[in-house]
Design a protein around this motif. Structure first.
Motif, PDB file in Angstrom:
ATOM      1  N   SER A 135     -48.470 -47.184  22.213  1.00 37.87           N
ATOM      2  CA  SER A 135     -47.233 -47.821  21.728  1.00 37.87           C
ATOM      3  C   SER A 135     -46.753 -48.798  22.783  1.00 37.87           C
ATOM      4  O   SER A 135     -46.827 -48.513  23.973  1.00 37.87           O
ATOM      5  CB  SER A 135     -46.153 -46.762  21.484  1.00 37.87           C
ATOM      6  OG  SER A 135     -44.898 -47.378  21.308  1.00 37.87           O
ATOM      7  N   THR A 136     -46.264 -49.949  22.349  1.00 35.37           N
ATOM      8  CA  THR A 136     -45.546 -50.852  23.253  1.00 35.37           C
ATOM      9  C   THR A 136     -44.061 -50.783  22.943  1.00 35.37           C
ATOM     10  O   THR A 136     -43.239 -50.427  23.786  1.00 35.37           O
ATOM     11  CB  THR A 136     -46.045 -52.306  23.085  1.00 35.37           C
ATOM     12  OG1 THR A 136     -47.419 -52.350  23.436  1.00 35.37           O
ATOM     13  CG2 THR A 136     -45.269 -53.267  23.973  1.00 35.37           C
ATOM     14  N   THR A 171     -42.095 -48.925  20.533  1.00 38.31           N
ATOM     15  CA  THR A 171     -41.325 -47.708  20.255  1.00 38.31           C
ATOM     16  C   THR A 171     -41.064 -46.919  21.537  1.00 38.31           C
ATOM     17  O   THR A 171     -39.926 -46.518  21.804  1.00 38.31           O
ATOM     18  CB  THR A 171     -42.077 -46.840  19.235  1.00 38.31           C
ATOM     19  OG1 THR A 171     -42.492 -47.672  18.146  1.00 38.31           O
ATOM     20  CG2 THR A 171     -41.207 -45.713  18.713  1.00 38.31           C
ATOM     21  N   PRO A 174     -43.668 -55.172  11.816  1.00 39.10           N
ATOM     22  CA  PRO A 174     -43.282 -54.152  12.801  1.00 39.10           C
ATOM     23  C   PRO A 174     -43.945 -54.343  14.152  1.00 39.10           C
ATOM     24  O   PRO A 174     -43.520 -53.745  15.143  1.00 39.10           O
ATOM     25  CB  PRO A 174     -43.770 -52.845  12.154  1.00 39.10           C
ATOM     26  CG  PRO A 174     -44.907 -53.255  11.268  1.00 39.10           C
ATOM     27  CD  PRO A 174     -44.570 -54.638  10.776  1.00 39.10           C
TER      28      PRO A 174
HETATM   29  N1   CP Z   1     -43.725 -50.932  15.516  1.00 38.31           N
HETATM   30  C1   CP Z   1     -44.336 -50.051  16.347  1.00 38.31           C
HETATM   31  O1   CP Z   1     -44.347 -48.824  16.116  1.00 38.31           O
HETATM   32  O2   CP Z   1     -44.878 -50.636  17.465  1.00 38.31           O
HETATM   33  P1   CP Z   1     -45.590 -49.852  18.658  1.00 38.31           P
HETATM   34  O3   CP Z   1     -46.853 -49.254  18.120  1.00 38.31           O
HETATM   35  O4   CP Z   1     -45.837 -50.892  19.723  1.00 38.31           O
HETATM   36  O5   CP Z   1     -44.647 -48.772  19.122  1.00 38.31           O
END
Ligand code: CP
Length: 311
Positions: A55-56, A58, A263
């Motif tokens: 994840s970046t 979240t 997203p």
């Molecule tokens: N939108 C989202 O969940 O991005 P990440 O995977 O970077 O957290």
């Protein structure tokens, strides 16, 4: 409004609870735009992020949200933990609970893991994405963002385009939008549009049909190659031609003033061309900014059963 212990999905939230969270996020957004960005409601509380998947946005926005509310934050790095030695999820949670954390923010590749953890701990559990099941804080930040640019959601038309079948974002975001009275349409490769989707969600066969529906927002999804066990379309080039925002479609979108959301992370050249990233009605960076305010509202609202009282 009394908080719940956990936030696991959008389905279990009432419209009143959703509206409370969106209204609470507003002042938090004003706060984080000020030079002094911190307030004390979670002072003395401990937030742990537990991400079994990358994840970046979240993970870092939960960390920032918790710090803005004065909580202490520990980021548990699964890849360098005893998980790689075979420690089970429940044993990991027992260990972390012994360290008296108050909130556990969990992302996992398997649907239902946050629910399992929530039953096993007095800490508040927040689902930060589980398999293709749910991503409730993404739903909240998306609803907050659309409300910010368009006002009340009742009757608004939002087209979600891409891999609906494997997308926890599509599930949570379409549910919150429909709960708030918006109309949601879906478009993508046939096998990636679930047959069991809600009957009031319209499905389109071509991009022209999407445009004819006159959506106010086009919400693009990333192709979830990591969750696809078979190939659902001939090539990424073909996907872009049929389902992507090409330069030609971007011209049409600009002419109509349609907003674009995603997203993240985006795949340039697949679901969108580079020009989308600089289009004046692309809301992708606003979604990221609003993610902090929405997650502050969630942390502020939840009530852990860990004993320590909020000041
Ligand atoms: N939108 C989202 O969940 O991005 P990440 O995977 O970077 O957290």
């Amino acid at each position: 409004m009394n908080g719940r212990k956990d936030l696991l999905d959008i389905e279990s939230l009432s419209v009143e609870e959703i509206n409370y969270l969106l209204e609470t996020a507003g002042p938090f957004k004003n706060l984080i735009r000020q030079s002094v960005k911190k307030m004390p409601p979670l002072r003395g509380r401990h937030v742990l992020t537990l991400f079994y998947e990358p994840s970046t946005r979240t993970r870092s926005s939960f960390e920032i949200a918790a710090k803005r509310l004065s909580a202490d934050v520990t980021n548990f790095t699964v890849s360098t933990s005893s998980v790689v030695k075979g420690e089970s999820i429940i044993d990991t949670i027992d260990t972390l609970q012994a360290m008296q954390v108050d909130y556990i923010i969990v992302r996992h590749g398997a649907a239902g893991v946050p629910n399992l953890i929530a039953k096993h701990t007095r800490a508040s559990v927040i689902n930060a994405g589980d398999g293709h099941h749910a991503h409730p804080t993404q739903g909240l930040l998306d609803a907050f963002t659309i409300k910010e640019v368009l006002g009340p959601l009742t009757g608004r038309r939002i087209a979600i385009i891409g891999d609906i079948q494997h997308s926890r974002v599509a599930r949570s975001t379409s549910m919150i939008l429909r709960k708030l009275g918006a109309q949601v349409g879906v478009f993508g490769p046939g096998p990636l549009i679930p047959e069991d989707r809600h009957p009031d969600m319209q499905s389109f066969r071509t991009f022209d049909e999407v445009f004819d529906w006159q959506p106010e927002v086009i919400y693009l999804l990333r192709i979830q190659t990591e969750r696809q066990k078979e190939q659902f379309f001939p090539s990424l080039h073909e996907y872009h031609r049929l389902y992507g925002v090409t330069d030609e479609r971007l011209n049409y979108i600009r002419g109509k003033g349609i907003y674009i959301m995603h997203p993240g992370p985006v795949n340039r050249g697949v679901e969108l061309v580079d020009g989308v990233m600089t289009y004046e009605r692309t809301l992708i960076n606003l979604q990221v900014e609003n993610g902090i305010a929405a997650r502050m509202a969630v942390l502020y609202w939840l009530q852990p059963e860990t004993g320590s009282q909020r000041e």
